[in-house]
Each structure stands twice: as structure tokens, then as C-alpha cells.
Write a protein that holds these residues in place. Structure first.
Motif, PDB file in Angstrom:
ATOM      1  N   GLY A 187       0.815  -1.203   0.000  1.00 13.82           N
ATOM      2  CA  GLY A 187       0.000   0.000   0.000  1.00 13.82           C
ATOM      3  C   GLY A 187       0.851   1.256   0.000  1.00 13.82           C
ATOM      4  N   SER A 188       0.243   2.390   0.236  1.00 13.26           N
ATOM      5  CA  SER A 188       0.938   3.672   0.219  1.00 13.26           C
ATOM      6  C   SER A 188       1.114   4.217   1.634  1.00 13.26           C
ATOM      7  N   PHE A 189       2.295   4.741   1.892  1.00 20.70           N
ATOM      8  CA  PHE A 189       2.544   5.365   3.193  1.00 20.70           C
ATOM      9  C   PHE A 189       2.433   6.889   3.110  1.00 20.70           C
ATOM     10  N   MET A 190       2.366   7.421   1.886  1.00 20.27           N
ATOM     11  CA  MET A 190       2.328   8.871   1.720  1.00 20.27           C
ATOM     12  C   MET A 190       0.989   9.430   2.168  1.00 20.27           C
ATOM     13  N   ASN A 191       1.041  10.596   2.783  1.00 25.37           N
ATOM     14  CA  ASN A 191      -0.140  11.244   3.327  1.00 25.37           C
ATOM     15  C   ASN A 191      -0.354  12.576   2.627  1.00 25.37           C
ATOM     16  N   ARG A 192      -1.578  13.025   2.592  1.00 26.07           N
ATOM     17  CA  ARG A 192      -1.846  14.324   1.964  1.00 26.07           C
ATOM     18  C   ARG A 192      -1.158  15.456   2.701  1.00 26.07           C
ATOM     19  N   GLU A 193      -0.973  15.276   3.990  1.00 27.83           N
ATOM     20  CA  GLU A 193      -0.323  16.300   4.798  1.00 27.83           C
ATOM     21  C   GLU A 193       1.044  15.809   5.259  1.00 27.83           C
ATOM     22  N   TYR A 194       2.055  16.640   5.074  1.00 26.80           N
ATOM     23  CA  TYR A 194       3.401  16.305   5.549  1.00 26.80           C
ATOM     24  C   TYR A 194       3.553  16.813   6.978  1.00 26.80           C
ATOM     25  N   VAL A 195       4.065  15.958   7.862  1.00 33.05           N
ATOM     26  CA  VAL A 195       4.292  16.344   9.261  1.00 33.05           C
ATOM     27  C   VAL A 195       5.772  16.645   9.462  1.00 33.05           C
ATOM     28  N   ASP A 196       6.603  15.612   9.364  1.00 35.52           N
ATOM     29  CA  ASP A 196       8.058  15.759   9.425  1.00 35.52           C
ATOM     30  C   ASP A 196       8.679  14.481   8.877  1.00 35.52           C
ATOM     31  N   ASP A 197       9.993  14.494   8.728  1.00 41.47           N
ATOM     32  CA  ASP A 197      10.667  13.340   8.116  1.00 41.47           C
ATOM     33  C   ASP A 197      10.542  12.085   8.964  1.00 41.47           C
ATOM     34  N   GLN A 198      10.585  12.232  10.283  1.00 41.83           N
ATOM     35  CA  GLN A 198      10.473  11.063  11.142  1.00 41.83           C
ATOM     36  C   GLN A 198       9.112  10.399  10.997  1.00 41.83           C
ATOM     37  N   THR A 199       8.079  11.213  10.876  1.00 39.05           N
ATOM     38  CA  THR A 199       6.740  10.661  10.667  1.00 39.05           C
ATOM     39  C   THR A 199       6.660   9.922   9.338  1.00 39.05           C
TER      40      THR A 199
END
Length: 360
Positions: A147-159
Motif C-alpha cells: 500500500g501507500s505510506f504517503m499522506n496528503r499532509e506532511y508532518v516531518d521526516d520522522q513521521t
């Protein structure tokens, strides 16, 4: 089975920039931007024979003994600017070789070892007891993304790293086999952040941009877009009615270590030459170790190790980037385009140029 998997250039269903051929889908709803063509620049070796104006918008260059000796610039970077040698193009998966260089730098500093097991850094990753950092570099870890781990909103690199980890799957049968999965390099960035306490961008700035005085290198999410090309997809009539490739800042952030950098052709050559010569990773022996063929596909350290030269490919978001460079880093062919062309036209041309320039 292995042969089939080796042909994959996409990470699961994730929208990664990729290092193998994967033609993006055209978004018909996007506006059409006419691309006017600039007359080709005359060069000692006529690059126009390989990259004709009707099929190429971008910059190509030949390097000999550390210097650019031939250049071809065609098309428009944007509606307001022509492509020039100073234009910055997204390098997509060619960036993985820079990420690998950062790993090797930390190895030479004693902060990690290439034979370290992934379990030391991320024990929650399946198969981590058997996977080494070397295998991540060579993409023969057996890991893949479900599946996809990408999110519409970026939080930070660790997330971003944490989200990826929850999507990872492990196949013991594929451990040691070449399987192109960009997720390996996102995990490597997670390891780099752990051992250095620094962000990926800070590492790139301190190890590459500042010491090499790179004046035409940006992260794709940088708000300063001066000198940056706009990516396009091939139109019904080719380059002239190409379709704009729109990406969000969240997407660009989450291409962590795998497809975030915009670079000019000279800046890219400067980095890759310095990596291969060993200047940035602790000497020629360290470079030879990093860029050794690791898997059945000859992929190692972010490059393919084929014959007399090494190569890296980048596709994504309307850009294409092809690097062909000798083991010494002295001679090279680089082709960068801001219009993704079907049927691997630019990739085939890059290989033909490399055969003519780097093997004779």
C-alpha cells in the motif's frame, strides 16, 4: 519470478520517483503549456543526432577529464525561461546515489557499519534480524511496501519514516535477490537521522551543497523556484503540447532521500564525480566498496555497475534524468529532461551516447 520482480520500477502502489522505467499517467484535467524549442547548441559530438528537437526538452552534456566539453540545451524550462546549463531539473532516483554517499560517510566516521543488522536501528521492521545496511544499499533486502505510506499532509521526516515502516513486508525468499524498492532508501534515511541526530536536508547541505559550492541545487519543496524547470508529460503532439506535472509540497517532502533534489547538470556532475573519486566518502577504496555490484541486477549504492561505466536513472513528476559516468568520475554523459517521453526515447539515446563517448 526474480526476473519479473527485477523489472518493477514502482514501490508497491506508492508514487515514488523511480529509477526504472515507469511511464506516469497523463492528467487530462491539467492545463496545457506550449513548449517552444530553442535551437540546438553545436557541440564537437553532435548530440542532436541522438536527442532530436522534436523529442527532447532539457539539457545534455558530455564531460571529459573533469570538465564539461559539450552541451545541448533545448526547449523551455517554464513558459518564461529557456532551458540552459544552469537550469535545475529534478534528478528523481539518481538522488539515491547521494543518499548512499551519506551512509558511507557515516560508516567512515565509525557511526555505523555496512554489515550492521537493521534490527539495531528498527527492530520493528519484519526480517530486520537478517537484513544488513549493505542489503538496503543494494536493494536486495527482501523488503517491499504494502500500500501507500504517503499522506496528503506532511508532518516531518520522522513521521514519514514511521509511516513507511508500518507498510513494510518481508520476503525471506527475496533476501539476497535484486528487487527495486525505493523504500530501502527511506529506511536508510531513517538510520542516518538516528546516528547523526540531523535531518536529511541538513546532511545534504553540510556534505554536498556547502563543501562543493553547489549554486544550482534545491530541494523540490523549496519555495525559491527561480531557475527551476517545470516538469511535463508528453502530449498528443509531443513536446509542443506537453501536459504540466503538478506535485504537492507534501509529495516532495515524502520522497525522502529518493527523489527530492533539483540540480543543474554541472552540480550533478560535481557531486557524482566527487563521490566516485572518493573525495566525499573517505577515499577511492571506500568509493569502490560503496559502488560495487551488490545484487543480481548489478545495483549497488544507488547505481548500476555495468561494464566500463556506472549508471543511474530517474523518472518522475514529468522529469527524466540519466547519468552515465566512468568509475574514476572523470568522464560522463548526463541527460536531464523536463518532459517525460514515452518508449524510453531519452533513456535509449543516453545509452547510445554513453557507448560512443565512454567506451572509445
Amino acid at each position: 519470478m526474480v526476473a519479473t520482480l527485477l523489472m518493477l520500477g514502482v514501490v508497491g502502489t506508492v508514487g515514488f520517483a523511480v529509477g526504472k522505467r515507469a511511464q506516469p499517467q497523463i492528467r487530462k484535467s491539467q492545463p496545457v503549456t506550449p513548449l517552444k524549442l530553442k535551437p540546438s547548441t553545436a557541440v564537437p559530438m553532435d548530440l542532436r543526432q541522438y536527442l532530436p528537437k522534436k523529442q527532447f526538452s532539457g539539457v545534455a552534456a558530455l564531460y571529459r577529464n573533469g570538465k564539461r566539453v559539450a552541451t545541448l540545451a533545448q526547449g523551455q524550462a517554464t513558459t518564461q525561461a529557456l532551458n540552459t546549463p544552469a537550469t535545475m531539473f529534478e534528478i528523481d532516483s539518481v538522488q539515491k546515489s547521494l543518499t548512499a554517499g551519506l551512509v558511507m560517510h557515516e560508516a567512515m566516521q565509525g557511526k555505523l557499519h555496512l554489515h550492521d543488522k537493521l534490527h539495531q536501528y528498527f527492530p520493528q521492521i519484519p526480517g530486520s534480524e537478517t537484513i544488513t545496511i549493505r542489503q538496503l544499499l543494494d536493494m536486495d533486502s527482501g523488503l517491499s511496501v504494502h500500500g501507500s505510506f504517503m499522506n496528503r499532509e506532511y508532518v516531518d521526516d520522522q513521521t514519514t519514516v514511521d509511516r513507511l515502516i508500518t507498510k513494510l513486508r518481508y520476503s525471506s525468499a527475496m533476501n539476497g535477490q535484486g528487487y527495486y524498492q525505493a523504500a530501502n532508501y527511506v529506511v536508510l534515511v531513517g538510520i542516518l537521522m538516528k546516528v547523526t541526530g540531523q535531518s536529511y536536508q541538513t546532511l545534504v547541505e553540510n556534505q554536498y551543497i556547502k563543501p562543493l559550492h553547489l549554486a544550482h541545487t534545491r530541494f523540490a519543496y523549496d519555495r525559491d523556484v527561480a531557475g527551476v524547470a517545470q516538469g511535463h508529460y508528453w502530449g498528443k503532439h509531443g513536446v509542443t503540447d506537453a501536459t504540466i506535472a503538478n506535485t504537492t509540497h507534501a509529495q516532495q517532502h515524502q520522497e525522502l532521500g529518493t527523489g527530492q533534489l533539483m540540480m543543474s547538470i554541472d552540480d550533478l556532475y560535481t557531486v557524482e564525480s566527487a563521490l566516485l573519486s572518493g573525495r566525499l566518502v573517505g577515499g577511492r577504496n571506500a568509493s569502490a566498496l560503496l559502488f560495487a555490484p551488490g545484487s543480481l541486477s548489478t545495483y549497488g549504492g544507488g547505481m548500476y555497475q555495468n561494464g566500463p561505466y556506472r549508471s543511474a536513472n530517474g523518472f518522475g513528476y514529468g522529469f527524466e534524468c540519466f547519468l552515465r559516468i566512468t568509475q574514476s568520475g572523470r568522464d560522463a554523459v548526463i541527460v536531464m529532461s523536463n518532459c517525460s517521453v514515452p518508449k524510453a526515447v531519452n533513456e535509449v539515446a543516453s545509452d547510445k551516447i554513453a557507448q560512443a563517448w565512454l567506451t572509445h
